[in-house]
Scaffold this motif. Structure first.
Motif, PDB file in Angstrom:
ATOM      1  N   ASP A  95      31.247   3.955   7.874  1.00  0.00           N
ATOM      2  CA  ASP A  95      32.327   4.594   8.615  1.00  0.00           C
ATOM      3  C   ASP A  95      33.332   3.549   9.114  1.00  0.00           C
ATOM      4  O   ASP A  95      34.082   3.794  10.047  1.00  0.00           O
ATOM      5  CB  ASP A  95      31.753   5.394   9.802  1.00  0.00           C
ATOM      6  N   ALA A  96      33.351   2.362   8.472  1.00  0.00           N
ATOM      7  CA  ALA A  96      34.372   1.358   8.778  1.00  0.00           C
ATOM      8  C   ALA A  96      35.610   1.711   7.949  1.00  0.00           C
ATOM      9  O   ALA A  96      36.064   2.847   7.978  1.00  0.00           O
ATOM     10  CB  ALA A  96      33.846  -0.044   8.469  1.00  0.00           C
ATOM     11  N   ASN A  97      36.178   0.773   7.236  1.00  0.00           N
ATOM     12  CA  ASN A  97      37.259   1.090   6.299  1.00  0.00           C
ATOM     13  C   ASN A  97      37.274   0.056   5.181  1.00  0.00           C
ATOM     14  O   ASN A  97      36.695  -1.023   5.300  1.00  0.00           O
ATOM     15  CB  ASN A  97      38.620   1.175   6.996  1.00  0.00           C
ATOM     16  N   ARG A  98      37.919   0.403   4.081  1.00  0.00           N
ATOM     17  CA  ARG A  98      37.840  -0.408   2.869  1.00  0.00           C
ATOM     18  C   ARG A  98      38.385  -1.824   3.063  1.00  0.00           C
ATOM     19  O   ARG A  98      37.783  -2.790   2.596  1.00  0.00           O
ATOM     20  CB  ARG A  98      38.573   0.292   1.715  1.00  0.00           C
ATOM     21  N   PHE A  99      39.507  -1.972   3.749  1.00  0.00           N
ATOM     22  CA  PHE A  99      40.090  -3.302   3.927  1.00  0.00           C
ATOM     23  C   PHE A  99      39.130  -4.222   4.679  1.00  0.00           C
ATOM     24  O   PHE A  99      38.905  -5.364   4.274  1.00  0.00           O
ATOM     25  CB  PHE A  99      41.428  -3.208   4.665  1.00  0.00           C
ATOM     26  N   GLY A 112      31.041  -8.467  -5.636  1.00  0.00           N
ATOM     27  CA  GLY A 112      30.579  -8.154  -6.981  1.00  0.00           C
ATOM     28  C   GLY A 112      29.159  -7.627  -7.051  1.00  0.00           C
ATOM     29  O   GLY A 112      28.734  -7.120  -8.098  1.00  0.00           O
ATOM     30  N   CYS A 113      28.425  -7.724  -5.945  1.00  0.00           N
ATOM     31  CA  CYS A 113      27.054  -7.203  -5.909  1.00  0.00           C
ATOM     32  C   CYS A 113      27.027  -5.685  -5.770  1.00  0.00           C
ATOM     33  O   CYS A 113      25.991  -5.059  -6.045  1.00  0.00           O
ATOM     34  CB  CYS A 113      26.275  -7.829  -4.752  1.00  0.00           C
ATOM     35  N   PHE A 114      28.132  -5.099  -5.336  1.00  0.00           N
ATOM     36  CA  PHE A 114      28.158  -3.666  -5.039  1.00  0.00           C
ATOM     37  C   PHE A 114      28.924  -2.892  -6.103  1.00  0.00           C
ATOM     38  O   PHE A 114      30.045  -3.258  -6.466  1.00  0.00           O
ATOM     39  CB  PHE A 114      28.786  -3.422  -3.663  1.00  0.00           C
ATOM     40  N   SER A 115      28.319  -1.816  -6.570  1.00  0.00           N
ATOM     41  CA  SER A 115      28.963  -0.988  -7.590  1.00  0.00           C
ATOM     42  C   SER A 115      29.943   0.000  -6.976  1.00  0.00           C
ATOM     43  O   SER A 115      30.815   0.528  -7.680  1.00  0.00           O
ATOM     44  CB  SER A 115      27.905  -0.226  -8.396  1.00  0.00           C
ATOM     45  N   GLU A 116      29.817   0.248  -5.682  1.00  0.00           N
ATOM     46  CA  GLU A 116      30.660   1.276  -5.057  1.00  0.00           C
ATOM     47  C   GLU A 116      30.730   1.050  -3.549  1.00  0.00           C
ATOM     48  O   GLU A 116      29.750   0.649  -2.930  1.00  0.00           O
ATOM     49  CB  GLU A 116      30.064   2.668  -5.347  1.00  0.00           C
ATOM     50  N   ILE A 117      31.913   1.309  -2.976  1.00  0.00           N
ATOM     51  CA  ILE A 117      32.092   1.282  -1.524  1.00  0.00           C
ATOM     52  C   ILE A 117      32.598   2.647  -1.091  1.00  0.00           C
ATOM     53  O   ILE A 117      33.690   3.074  -1.488  1.00  0.00           O
ATOM     54  CB  ILE A 117      33.089   0.181  -1.100  1.00  0.00           C
ATOM     55  N   ASN A 118      31.786   3.337  -0.326  1.00  0.00           N
ATOM     56  CA  ASN A 118      32.153   4.650   0.216  1.00  0.00           C
ATOM     57  C   ASN A 118      32.495   4.474   1.688  1.00  0.00           C
ATOM     58  O   ASN A 118      31.630   4.151   2.500  1.00  0.00           O
ATOM     59  CB  ASN A 118      30.988   5.638   0.078  1.00  0.00           C
ATOM     60  N   THR A 119      33.757   4.689   2.054  1.00  0.00           N
ATOM     61  CA  THR A 119      34.183   4.454   3.430  1.00  0.00           C
ATOM     62  C   THR A 119      35.523   5.132   3.676  1.00  0.00           C
ATOM     63  O   THR A 119      36.057   5.829   2.794  1.00  0.00           O
ATOM     64  CB  THR A 119      34.278   2.939   3.711  1.00  0.00           C
ATOM     65  N   ASN A 120      36.075   4.921   4.867  1.00  0.00           N
ATOM     66  CA  ASN A 120      37.398   5.451   5.166  1.00  0.00           C
ATOM     67  C   ASN A 120      38.448   4.656   4.383  1.00  0.00           C
ATOM     68  O   ASN A 120      38.424   3.424   4.394  1.00  0.00           O
ATOM     69  CB  ASN A 120      37.671   5.351   6.668  1.00  0.00           C
ATOM     70  N   ARG A 183      24.050   6.640  14.534  1.00  0.00           N
ATOM     71  CA  ARG A 183      23.803   8.089  14.506  1.00  0.00           C
ATOM     72  C   ARG A 183      24.207   8.706  13.171  1.00  0.00           C
ATOM     73  O   ARG A 183      23.556   9.620  12.671  1.00  0.00           O
ATOM     74  CB  ARG A 183      24.582   8.771  15.647  1.00  0.00           C
ATOM     75  N   GLY A 184      25.287   8.204  12.602  1.00  0.00           N
ATOM     76  CA  GLY A 184      25.767   8.737  11.337  1.00  0.00           C
ATOM     77  C   GLY A 184      24.830   8.488  10.171  1.00  0.00           C
ATOM     78  O   GLY A 184      24.945   9.127   9.120  1.00  0.00           O
TER      79      GLY A 184
END
Length: 274
Positions: A95-99, A112-120, A183-184
């Motif tokens: 729940d942070a943000n991409r930047f 490069g270790c992560f295939s996907e970033i799900n965030t604001n 909590r999220g």
């Protein structure tokens, strides 16, 4: 092995602070933030503060410089790199943000270790100002999760369901390990299956929620308290899955790259109650 998907929260999980508060404090906007906090939703507040900082002459580089100084335990960095090297599919759900997230991951050579970033989502407008938007546009309507622990801009449980569906579409059986503190992170913990693992940060809100009724979770619960604890626990669980998935077959050669202490026997899940 069909695959292990490791889903990391970001704030107070990958880094040891809340990235929004870290930037606000680091750029001297704490007083403005505290004054506006009661008046608007969180994402709108961060976007507004970023606008005010831009008006004061603060640049994207200033924001990134503060983020690069955010505390991150070396054991967490090592855990991420080890999990990636073992062939796990790593995702961020935050729940942070991409930047903010990308600035930190880039700085530590982890993106490069992560295939996907799900965030604001975030973007830089024509004036060079950072804009922050909610992951779920709650102005258009609620996300529909009735659990009560999800913020209006993001139900992580719904995002995890989508991740699970996309992973399944790739073929094979995937086992999930979820790490979080807030909590999220409780809603997605309830959506994990019996063969999955939940790694809540001990003493943080998600741990307290799990302890209220541990029987609601299907997944095994393996708490952690700091970076060293996280690294050891995560690699033990990955090792355990590798062993379980290689029944009657020679162990995957990737096991050889695990620290010796990790495969000194497979640990039982820790009890939720002290």
């Amino acid at each position: 092995m069909d695959g292990v998907v490791v889903v990391f929260d970001f704030d107070k999980t990958i880094i040891d602070v809340d990235s929004d508060n870290w930037v606000v404090d680091g750029l001297g906007a704490t007083e403005l933030f505290d004054r506006l906090l009661p008046t608007m939703p969180w994402n709108t507040l961060i976007d507004t503060v970023m606008g005010e900082l831009h008006a004061q002459g603060r640049t994207l580089r200033d924001v990134a410089d503060v983020l690069r100084a955010a505390p991150i335990d070396p054991h967490v960095v090592a855990a991420i790199r080890a999990a990636h090297s073992l062939g796990c599919d790593l995702r961020v759900l935050s729940d942070a943000n991409r930047f903010f997230i990308e600035a930190v991951l880039d700085h530590h050579g982890l993106r490069g270790c992560f295939s996907e970033i799900n965030t604001n989502p975030s973007r830089v407008d024509a004036d060079g100002r950072l804009r922050i938007a909610p992951h779920h546009d709650f102005h258009a309507g609620p996300h529909g999760c009735g659990l009560g622990t999800c913020p209006p801009n993001m139900c992580k449980g719904q995002v995890l369901d989508r991740i699970r569906a996309s992973a399944a579409a790739d073929g094979g059986r995937k086992r999930f390990i979820y790490l979080g503190d807030g909590r999220g992170d409780y809603c997605p913990s309830l959506r994990l299956a019996r063969e999955d693992f939940m790694m809540p940060r001990k003493g943080f809100p998600v741990w307290d929620l799990i302890c209220e009724n541990p029987g609601l979770l299907q997944a095994e619960v393996h708490p952690w308290s700091d970076g060293k604890d996280m690294e050891e626990t995560l690699l033990r669980l990955i090792s355990r899955v590798l062993v379980e998935e290689s029944t009657l077959l020679p162990l995957d050669c990737k096991l050889e790259s695990l620290p010796v202490a990790v495969h000194d026997g497979m640990p039982m899940p820790l009890g939720v109650k002290n």
